[in-house]
Scaffold this motif. Structure first.
Motif, mmCIF file in Angstrom:
data_model
loop_
_atom_site.group_PDB
_atom_site.id
_atom_site.type_symbol
_atom_site.label_atom_id
_atom_site.label_comp_id
_atom_site.label_asym_id
_atom_site.label_seq_id
_atom_site.Cartn_x
_atom_site.Cartn_y
_atom_site.Cartn_z
ATOM 1 N N ILE A 253 0.853 -1.191 0.000
ATOM 2 C CA ILE A 253 0.000 0.000 0.000
ATOM 3 C C ILE A 253 0.884 1.233 0.000
ATOM 4 C CG2 ILE A 253 -1.746 1.289 1.292
ATOM 5 C CD1 ILE A 253 -2.595 -1.496 2.461
ATOM 6 N N ASP A 254 0.734 2.067 -1.023
ATOM 7 C CA ASP A 254 1.448 3.340 -1.102
ATOM 8 C C ASP A 254 0.554 4.411 -0.491
ATOM 9 O OD1 ASP A 254 2.748 5.680 -1.675
ATOM 10 O OD2 ASP A 254 2.690 5.461 -3.851
ATOM 11 N N ALA A 255 0.901 4.816 0.736
ATOM 12 C CA ALA A 255 0.127 5.837 1.432
ATOM 13 C C ALA A 255 0.778 7.204 1.328
ATOM 14 C CB ALA A 255 -0.049 5.446 2.897
ATOM 15 N N VAL A 256 1.754 7.350 0.425
ATOM 16 C CA VAL A 256 2.418 8.624 0.203
ATOM 17 C C VAL A 256 1.882 9.290 -1.059
ATOM 18 C CG1 VAL A 256 4.629 9.796 -0.141
ATOM 19 C CG2 VAL A 256 4.477 7.821 1.406
ATOM 20 N N GLY A 257 1.893 8.541 -2.172
ATOM 21 C CA GLY A 257 1.360 9.078 -3.424
ATOM 22 C C GLY A 257 2.369 9.884 -4.205
ATOM 23 N N ARG A 258 3.579 9.354 -4.318
ATOM 24 C CA ARG A 258 4.621 9.967 -5.148
ATOM 25 C C ARG A 258 5.131 8.915 -6.137
ATOM 26 N NH1 ARG A 258 6.766 14.688 -3.984
ATOM 27 N NH2 ARG A 258 8.609 14.098 -5.204
ATOM 28 N N PRO A 259 5.639 9.336 -7.301
ATOM 29 C CA PRO A 259 6.162 8.352 -8.253
ATOM 30 C C PRO A 259 7.223 7.443 -7.636
ATOM 31 C CG PRO A 259 5.973 10.499 -9.311
ATOM 32 C CD PRO A 259 5.678 10.715 -7.858
ATOM 33 N N GLU A 260 8.072 8.007 -6.773
ATOM 34 C CA GLU A 260 9.143 7.202 -6.174
ATOM 35 C C GLU A 260 8.578 6.109 -5.265
ATOM 36 O OE1 GLU A 260 10.505 11.628 -6.041
ATOM 37 O OE2 GLU A 260 8.636 10.459 -5.922
ATOM 38 N N THR A 261 7.572 6.469 -4.462
ATOM 39 C CA THR A 261 7.022 5.473 -3.553
ATOM 40 C C THR A 261 6.156 4.460 -4.303
ATOM 41 O OG1 THR A 261 5.243 7.043 -3.010
ATOM 42 C CG2 THR A 261 7.133 6.926 -1.511
ATOM 43 N N TYR A 262 5.516 4.906 -5.378
ATOM 44 C CA TYR A 262 4.727 3.950 -6.162
ATOM 45 C C TYR A 262 5.633 2.906 -6.805
ATOM 46 C CZ TYR A 262 1.035 2.004 -9.028
ATOM 47 O OH TYR A 262 0.123 1.137 -9.588
ATOM 48 N N LYS A 263 6.775 3.331 -7.299
ATOM 49 C CA LYS A 263 7.718 2.364 -7.876
ATOM 50 C C LYS A 263 8.204 1.388 -6.810
ATOM 51 C CE LYS A 263 9.439 5.043 -11.809
ATOM 52 N NZ LYS A 263 10.628 5.652 -12.452
ATOM 53 N N GLN A 264 8.466 1.886 -5.613
ATOM 54 C CA GLN A 264 8.836 0.984 -4.529
ATOM 55 C C GLN A 264 7.748 -0.046 -4.300
ATOM 56 O OE1 GLN A 264 9.504 3.860 -1.387
ATOM 57 N NE2 GLN A 264 11.732 3.623 -1.523
ATOM 58 N N ALA A 265 6.501 0.412 -4.250
ATOM 59 C CA ALA A 265 5.384 -0.505 -4.038
ATOM 60 C C ALA A 265 5.290 -1.522 -5.168
ATOM 61 C CB ALA A 265 4.077 0.283 -3.917
ATOM 62 N N PHE A 266 5.466 -1.055 -6.389
ATOM 63 C CA PHE A 266 5.348 -1.931 -7.568
ATOM 64 C C PHE A 266 6.375 -3.059 -7.513
ATOM 65 C CE2 PHE A 266 6.511 -3.097 -11.907
ATOM 66 C CZ PHE A 266 5.262 -3.355 -12.469
ATOM 67 N N TYR A 267 7.608 -2.726 -7.194
ATOM 68 C CA TYR A 267 8.672 -3.737 -7.217
ATOM 69 C C TYR A 267 8.798 -4.505 -5.904
ATOM 70 C CZ TYR A 267 10.153 -1.907 -11.721
ATOM 71 O OH TYR A 267 10.192 -1.531 -13.054
ATOM 72 N N ALA A 268 8.118 -4.048 -4.852
ATOM 73 C CA ALA A 268 8.201 -4.735 -3.565
ATOM 74 C C ALA A 268 7.102 -5.775 -3.381
ATOM 75 C CB ALA A 268 8.121 -3.718 -2.421
#
Length: 361
Positions: A253-268
């Motif tokens: 769950i990306d609770a930040v909403g930034r491209p960097e955190t979304y990529k982390q969520a995607f690959y994690a």
């Protein structure tokens, strides 16, 4: 009748909020007048103040609220004067294509009050999320009122009106977290902490809290996190994989909403795992992902608006779990403030020193 009351307004983009005299009308057909008891200071209010939602200034801020219905307009049957309610911004219509499919949580035609609240000079205010709750009285669509048990702390249950519901729902409703799942939550502010609580409530056995500020981990652990990752000193993706047998989490769950955190969520996430975006991006943000990676990893990429909640279903259920001691809503109330303290509360929010400041009237 018109009521003269005090409310907090953002008059222009980025300007400090001000306490203004506001004219509130009697409710029209299908509307309710609500005396506000409490209202949480939510990041969405800050988005409005900074112009991150739209430019319809001036805004009457506040939306994460409890109150008591003081009057209702013609045709209102779901609440009566004296009812304790949590306000919501998903007053479903019952007739759109989503509602007709039995998916009212995605209603495409939600209602707001059409009666206007104004400044003394007649300037029409734009209520945040159609509510406007940093005020002594507000007028809303009756469907924005969800009746709840009056014998609970309004400051705690009122947070279901937005942030806490968004986080819990992101885990349970959107992410579909199940017993035994592994879950990672990136961003441990109010919404992220609620997502952690939701994952624990659903029976996840591994719940990983990820943030750049280790001060937030105490609350995350108290609400159900089993592990923490300080992404300022270690690679969050690698850390999540290491804590999930090398596979990645079932739900991230990306609770930040930034491209960097979304990529982390995607690959994690695991290969067939689910990514849930519940943090709110700003209009200029874009995402660049290799399309082959999207194809090759399978699973689901989901966005969660309001935790895909249906207030009439979810609010009473979560209040009951709170009463039973199974959901610690009190833990989200970091401080209780007055209507004069909202600008300071925004500062504390930016510092990450609170989960929620709650205005008490």
């Amino acid at each position: 009748m018109v009521y003269k009351v005090k409310g907090v307004v953002a008059l222009s983009k980025g300007a400090p909020v001000t306490l203004e005299t506001i004219l509130v009308p009697d409710p029209g057909p299908g509307e309710a007048l609500v005396d506000i008891l409490t209202s949480g200071v939510c990041h969405t209010d800050l988005h409005y103040k900074l112009g991150g939602i739209n430019d319809d200034f001036p805004f009457l801020l506040g939306h994460e609220a409890t109150g008591v219905v003081s009057a209702v307009g013609e045709g209102v049957t779901n609440v009566v004067p004296g009812d304790r309610v949590i306000l919501n911004w998903r007053a479903v219509c019952g007739n759109c294509r989503a509602c007709n499919k039995g998916q009212a949580q995605y209603c495409f035609n939600t209602a707001n009050a059409t009666s206007k609240m104004t400044l003394e000079d007649g300037t029409v205010l734009s209520p945040a999320l159609g509510i406007g709750a940093f005020i002594e009285k507000t007028v809303v669509a009756a469907g924005q009122c969800t009746k709840v048990d009056p014998d609970v702390d309004p400051a705690a249950v009122g947070l279901l009106g937005c942030g806490v519901m968004a986080g819990i729902g992101a885990a349970i409703n959107t992410g579909g977290v199940k017993r035994g799942d592994t879950v990672a939550v990136i961003g441990c502010g109010g919404v992220g902490a609620a997502a952690i609580a939701g994952a624990a409530l659903a029976g996840a056995t591994t719940v990983i809290a990820v943030d750049r500020d280790p001060k937030k981990f105490a609350a995350a652990l108290a609400l159900g996190a089993t592990h923490t990752v300080d992404s300022s000193v270690e690679d969050a993706v690698v850390a999540i994989q290491n804590l999930t047998g090398g596979f990645g989490a079932d739900v991230v769950i990306d609770a930040v909403g930034r491209p960097e955190t979304y990529k982390q969520a995607f690959y994690a996430r695991d290969l067939a795992g689910t990514v849930v975006l519940v943090g709110v991006p700003t209009p200029e943000m874009t995402l660049d992902l290799p399309l082959l990676d999207v194809f090759g990893r399978g699973g689901s990429l989901k966005s969660s608006w309001y935790g895909d909640c249906l207030p009439s279903r979810d609010f009473p259920m979560l209040v009951e779990l709170y009463k039973q001691g199974k959901l610690d809503l009190d833990a989200f109330v970091s401080e209780r403030i007055t209507i004069n303290d909202i600008e300071a509360a925004f500062t504390k929010m930016g510092e990450g020193s609170v989960l929620r400041s709650v205005v008490e009237f």
